[in-house]
Structure formats: C-alpha cells, structure tokens
Design a protein around this motif. Structure first.
Motif, short mmCIF file in Angstrom:
data_model
loop_
_atom_site.label_atom_id
_atom_site.label_comp_id
_atom_site.label_asym_id
_atom_site.label_seq_id
_atom_site.Cartn_x
_atom_site.Cartn_y
_atom_site.Cartn_z
N ASP A 127 106.84 -25.80 -14.18
CA ASP A 127 108.21 -25.85 -13.67
C ASP A 127 108.24 -25.08 -12.36
O ASP A 127 108.15 -23.84 -12.36
CB ASP A 127 109.17 -25.24 -14.68
N ARG B 184 110.75 -22.08 -12.01
CA ARG B 184 110.75 -21.03 -13.03
C ARG B 184 109.63 -20.03 -12.77
O ARG B 184 108.56 -20.39 -12.28
CB ARG B 184 110.57 -21.68 -14.40
N HIS C 47 105.71 -17.75 -22.35
CA HIS C 47 106.10 -18.80 -23.29
C HIS C 47 104.88 -19.49 -23.88
O HIS C 47 104.80 -19.71 -25.11
CB HIS C 47 107.00 -19.81 -22.58
N GLU C 48 103.92 -19.85 -23.04
CA GLU C 48 102.71 -20.53 -23.52
C GLU C 48 101.87 -19.60 -24.39
O GLU C 48 101.24 -20.03 -25.35
CB GLU C 48 101.88 -21.03 -22.33
N GLN D 160 106.70 -18.49 -17.70
CA GLN D 160 106.02 -19.66 -18.27
C GLN D 160 104.75 -19.24 -19.00
O GLN D 160 104.41 -19.78 -20.06
CB GLN D 160 105.71 -20.68 -17.17
N LEU E 262 99.24 -22.81 -12.57
CA LEU E 262 100.18 -21.76 -12.92
C LEU E 262 99.89 -20.49 -12.11
O LEU E 262 100.82 -19.82 -11.64
CB LEU E 262 100.10 -21.47 -14.42
N PHE F 40 101.63 -28.98 -21.39
CA PHE F 40 102.26 -28.06 -20.44
C PHE F 40 102.53 -28.76 -19.11
O PHE F 40 101.65 -29.42 -18.56
CB PHE F 40 101.38 -26.84 -20.20
#
Length: 227
Positions: A101, A104, A112-113, A109, A163, A98
């Motif tokens: 971004d 984004r 998505h993960e 994100q 994140l 990972f």
C-alpha cells in the motif's frame, strides 16, 4: 362473473429443456470450480494422518468423494499434489497475497504481516503437520527439498524488497537498508523458522511466543533502521 386470474402462458418443451440443461451446466461448473479445493483439503488430511509415503491417491479420492482418475486431471503425480497442498497451507505464512500500500507506513505494514506470520505459523495444526512432512521428506524427494529452499524459506523476496524500498523512500528505514540485506533477506524470517522447527521437532521446549514474536520484530526493525 369474477375475472380469471392472470397466468403466464406455459413454456414449451424446448424452453423447459434448455433451462434444465442450463441448470445442470451451472451445477457442473460450480462443482468443477470446487474440485481442486476439495482435493487439496482431502489430501492435506490424508498426508497429515498417514505421512507422505503411506498416503494413497485412492484414499484421497475416497475422502474427497471423487474418482481417483479425476485427481490426475489436476495433479499428475502424488508429489505434484503434495506440493500443491504445501503451497496451499504455507502461502498465508509467506504472505503470498501481500500487496504493498503506497499510502501506508512501511513499518505498519511490516508489523501487520509479522503478526499474521506468527498467527498462521503456530495456530493451525494442519499447517504444522504439512511443515513437518516438508522437513522430513526434503532429503528423500528432491522436489520437496527445492520447495523448502526456494519457496518456503526463500519465497516472496521481491515483495520484501519492495516493502523495504517503500520504507527507505519515506525515511522510515536507513538509506542502505536494502543493500545490507541483499542476498541474506531470509534472515528477516529466520527466528520464525527456528520457532517453527521447535514446534515440529518438539522435545518439550517451551517459549513465551508473545515475547519471542516481539523480540523478532524488534530485531528486524532495528536492522532496517540502523544508521
């Protein structure tokens, strides 16, 4: 009289010899680069089929089409080899590749993960086989127990923190989201670990995995966004 077709002058023996050596070296380098992957795949299959204790390095070497001595070049012990296999199959679960971004959405994100986590965890028979061995051998082989605690369950914590910070900076997550999770970051993947254990242990328990995954994601986002 028609002109003779143009032909390149013949290479001397030295030039031909050098090219042949170069080709052989190129093939050897390619083979060398492929060997760790071949060993890991062969070891994965042997461990899944025979278990940790019953797996022999000579059987792995035979399956990989290499000598047993070559395995020791890359992996000094069977435990080292097993841990390499464990990392190979669990890195996708942990999101080891990972990369945040900055342009984004943090939530996007995270979603998505999350989807990738469940896809890799539950849809690969080899992954479940190695996870089963990690659980069963953790009490007997200390290095495997350490891998489970520090890398599988506790791995990639800093990426998760990054994140969350990203989401806080964008106003997507609560200002104290990171503080509330500090020291208990593993809670974010706890429902995934539970479903993993259920799949490994069996017993006939069946869950609606789509519903479970969505509920897991809703819980995590609720925790991160709570004011």
């Amino acid at each position: 009289m028609p002109p003779k077709p143009h032909t390149s002058p013949p290479e001397d023996a030295t030039a031909c010899g050098l090219k042949a050596v170069a080709r052989r070296l190129g093939i050897r380098e390619q083979a060398k680069a492929l060997r760790p992957g071949q060993i890991l795949e062969a070891a994965r299959d042997e461990f899944c089929q025979r278990g940790f204790a019953a797996t022999r390095l000579e059987d792995i070497a035979r399956r990989a089409g290499i000598s047993k001595a070559l395995i020791y070049v890359y992996y000094p012990t069977k435990t080292d080899l097993f841990l390499a296999v464990a990392r190979h199959v669990t890195d996708p679960i942990k999101g080891a590749d990972f990369v945040l971004d900055p342009d984004r959405s943090a939530e996007d994100q995270l979603r998505h993960e999350h989807v990738r986590f469940y896809a890799n965890l539950l849809q690969d028979e080899h992954t479940l086989g190695i996870l089963r061995l990690i659980i069963s051998e953790s009490h007997r082989v200390p290095e495997i127990g350490q891998f489970y605690a520090l890398e599988l369950v506790g791995g990639e914590i800093e990426s998760l923190r990054d994140l969350i910070r990203h989401g806080m900076a964008r106003g997507e997550f609560a200002p104290d989201a990171l503080e509330r999770l500090t020291g208990i970051e593993d809670i974010v993947i706890a429902p995934g670990i539970m479903i993993m254990l259920t799949q490994i242990i069996g017993g006939g328990v069946q869950y609606d995995l789509s519903k479970w995954s969505q509920a897991h994601l809703d819980m995590v986002l609720g925790l991160l966004k709570a004011g």
